[in-house]
Design a protein around this motif. Structure first.
Motif, PDB file in Angstrom:
ATOM      1  N   LYS A 151       0.842  -1.186  -0.081  1.00 30.20           N
ATOM      2  CA  LYS A 151      -0.347   0.171  -0.241  1.00 30.20           C
ATOM      3  C   LYS A 151       0.970   1.048   0.048  1.00 30.20           C
ATOM      4  CE  LYS A 151      -3.801  -0.250   0.259  1.00 30.20           C
ATOM      5  NZ  LYS A 151      -4.851  -0.203  -0.714  1.00 30.20           N
ATOM      6  N   ARG A 152       1.691   1.069   0.498  1.00 29.77           N
ATOM      7  CA  ARG A 152       3.287   2.270   0.756  1.00 29.77           C
ATOM      8  C   ARG A 152       3.458   2.658  -0.622  1.00 29.77           C
ATOM      9  NH1 ARG A 152       8.511   3.225   3.129  1.00 29.77           N
ATOM     10  NH2 ARG A 152       8.489   5.239   3.932  1.00 29.77           N
ATOM     11  N   SER A 153       4.127   1.659  -1.723  1.00 32.29           N
ATOM     12  CA  SER A 153       4.376   1.795  -2.394  1.00 32.29           C
ATOM     13  C   SER A 153       3.587   2.443  -3.411  1.00 32.29           C
ATOM     14  CB  SER A 153       4.746   0.479  -3.386  1.00 32.29           C
ATOM     15  OG  SER A 153       5.682  -0.248  -2.149  1.00 32.29           O
ATOM     16  N   ALA A 154       2.088   1.917  -3.277  1.00 35.21           N
ATOM     17  CA  ALA A 154       0.854   2.822  -4.528  1.00 35.21           C
ATOM     18  C   ALA A 154       0.779   4.003  -4.158  1.00 35.21           C
ATOM     19  CB  ALA A 154      -0.616   1.222  -3.823  1.00 35.21           C
ATOM     20  N   GLU A 155       1.141   4.841  -2.535  1.00 35.56           N
ATOM     21  CA  GLU A 155       0.823   5.543  -2.188  1.00 35.56           C
ATOM     22  C   GLU A 155       2.105   6.640  -3.202  1.00 35.56           C
ATOM     23  OE1 GLU A 155       0.769   6.834   1.367  1.00 35.56           O
ATOM     24  OE2 GLU A 155      -1.183   5.534   2.482  1.00 35.56           O
ATOM     25  N   GLN A 156       3.008   6.018  -3.274  1.00 37.17           N
ATOM     26  CA  GLN A 156       4.267   6.219  -3.875  1.00 37.17           C
ATOM     27  C   GLN A 156       3.399   6.376  -5.106  1.00 37.17           C
ATOM     28  OE1 GLN A 156       6.676   7.679  -1.864  1.00 37.17           O
ATOM     29  NE2 GLN A 156       7.070   8.449  -3.571  1.00 37.17           N
ATOM     30  N   LEU A 157       3.993   5.873  -5.940  1.00 36.03           N
ATOM     31  CA  LEU A 157       3.086   5.350  -7.751  1.00 36.03           C
ATOM     32  C   LEU A 157       2.430   7.000  -7.667  1.00 36.03           C
ATOM     33  CD1 LEU A 157       2.626   1.596  -8.663  1.00 36.03           C
ATOM     34  CD2 LEU A 157       4.550   3.435  -9.325  1.00 36.03           C
ATOM     35  N   LEU A 158       1.631   7.205  -7.195  1.00 34.06           N
ATOM     36  CA  LEU A 158       0.330   8.491  -6.612  1.00 34.06           C
ATOM     37  C   LEU A 158       1.106   9.554  -7.210  1.00 34.06           C
ATOM     38  CD1 LEU A 158      -2.862   6.607  -5.419  1.00 34.06           C
ATOM     39  CD2 LEU A 158      -2.819   8.112  -7.219  1.00 34.06           C
ATOM     40  N   ARG A 159       1.956   9.887  -5.464  1.00 38.36           N
ATOM     41  CA  ARG A 159       2.646  11.289  -5.740  1.00 38.36           C
ATOM     42  C   ARG A 159       3.647  11.203  -6.805  1.00 38.36           C
ATOM     43  NH1 ARG A 159       2.828   9.638  -0.638  1.00 38.36           N
ATOM     44  NH2 ARG A 159       4.639   8.313  -0.583  1.00 38.36           N
ATOM     45  N   ASP A 160       4.051  10.109  -7.113  1.00 36.56           N
ATOM     46  CA  ASP A 160       5.109  10.639  -7.964  1.00 36.56           C
ATOM     47  C   ASP A 160       4.514  10.469  -9.906  1.00 36.56           C
ATOM     48  OD1 ASP A 160       6.913   9.729  -6.334  1.00 36.56           O
ATOM     49  OD2 ASP A 160       7.481   7.462  -7.579  1.00 36.56           O
TER      50      ASP A 160
END
Ligand SMILES: NC(=O)c1ccc[n+]([C@@H]2O[C@H](COP(=O)([O-])OP(=O)(O)OC[C@H]3O[C@@H](n4cnc5c(N)ncnc54)[C@H](OP(=O)(O)O)[C@@H]3O)[C@@H](O)[C@H]2O)c1
Length: 343
Positions: A151-160
């Protein structure tokens, strides 16, 4: 009258998806917030009884598994996305979460970019345990770790991505605040059922940790509020934080629920897992071992999040009209609803 904005809801058959559709359709704040919105339920496998409008949607597949024409039509149709699809089971190897939680979010971003649609992402409050400023590191073997990392990686993808988006980070959900309704029993319910049998020799919980449970309609109202307001930035912890009950209050609420059914629960002692002799939980019979190790690991997640989860509840109340709901009352209502279902 203006044309309603179309919202693609991924994971519509899940607990969060069905709650969102039900809250939007029920009279009251939810339906008011949903006015002007057309909710299009993305269907993977499970049925979505609350949906009036559906579209096939496998987030792990290219073009959501649709043919080019259907995908292009969907791109034209959709104005907003609520991304709630996910693999939510704990304790799986990291690679199991990747296709749905990470690649799935990548596909949603690609779709949203083409559609020009802001994304409202349903993450988890547990990401706090893996944040860079976590007070203590989360154990490598923690049952929630791989799920949280995905879920943390998914959040990062959105931020990026630079895409306009919000992130909602709910803690463990329980049934609706008013009725206790849920489409599926949640981990809190399963744990409570087991504790109610009186078989737990003790409750493993780190000193000061809160039992932070939120009624699912509060999350739905917050998300519908953001859709309604056209918000496209913000990170919201859908938690009670310092308002959440402590472990003794949680056990008292469970005992109260049982007393209402003529049963008694002698609350088990609360023990700091860090002070247990090594192997104590592992030596328990299989069922007890499994429940107790999940309790210990969830407590560890909260401890690694500072003992008290971060919260945006005050802001969600003022910004989106999320009602003040007492968490012990909501927990009791959820327990009573579940007991009514099983009799
Ligand atoms: N429930 C909670 O207490 C809680 C707490 C914190 C955060 N969350 C977050 O909230 C989100 C929703 O949780 P939930 O409780 O609704 O989970 P859930 O009940 O397990 O439902 C998961 C949803 O994801 C869908 N899904 C799975 N694989 C998919 C795929 N490849 N393509 C499209 N859809 C797929 C499922 O559809 P099928 O069943 O049809 O496959 C289902 O609709 C999750 O991302 C979770 O991380 C939930």
């Amino acid at each position: 009258m203006s044309t309603p904005r179309t919202v693609l809801l991924t994971g519509a058959s899940g607990v969060v998806g069905r709650s969102l559709l039900r809250t939007a359709a029920a009279p009251g704040t939810g339906s008011a917030a949903a006015r002007g919105l057309r909710l299009l339920a993305g269907v993977h496998r499970g049925p979505v009884p609350e949906a009036t409008d559906t579209v096939d949607c496998d987030v792990s597949a290219e073009r959501f598994g649709l043919d080019e024409d259907s995908y292009a039509t969907l791109v034209r149709e959709v104005d907003l996305v609520v991304h709630s699809a996910g693999l939510t089971e704990w304790g799986l190897p990291a690679e199991r979460y990747e296709p749905v939680n990470v690649t799935g979010t990548r596909q949603v971003i690609e779709f949203a970019e083409r559609a020009g649609a802001p994304v409202h992402f349903i993450s988890t409050a547990f990401v706090a345990a893996l944040s860079d400023d976590a007070p203590v590191p989360l154990g490598e073997g923690n049952v929630c770790r791989n799920y949280i990392a995905s879920k943390r990686s998914a959040e990062q993808l959105l931020r990026d991505s630079g895409l306009p988006h919000t992130v909602f980070r709910p803690t463990n959900l329980v049934g609706e605040s008013g009725t206790g309704w849920t489409s599926q029993a949640q981990i809190v319910q399963l744990m409570s059922d087991w504790l109610a049998r009186g078989r737990a020799p003790f409750v493993p919980a780190h000193p000061g940790v809160r039992m932070d449970f939120v009624a699912q309609d509060l999350l739905s109202l917050a998300v519908l509020g953001a859709l309604r307001e056209g918000d496209a930035e913000g990170e919201y912890w859908v938690t009670y934080g310092a308002e959440a009950m402590d472990v003794p209050a949680c056990l008292r609420t469970l005992a109260k629920h049982l007393a209402g059914r003529g049963r008694t629960l002698a609350p088990p002692p609360v023990v700091n897992p860090d002070e247990l002799e090594p192997g104590v939980i592992e030596a328990l019979p299989p069922m007890a071992r499994s429940f107790m190790s999940v309790l210990r690991d969830v407590s560890e997640v909260t401890r690694c999040s500072g003992g008290v989860l971060p919260t945006s509840m005050p802001e969600l109340r003022t910004r989106y009209g999320v009602p003040h709901v007492d968490d012990t009352a909501a927990y009791l209502t959820a327990l009573d609803y579940a007991a009514g279902q099983s009799t």
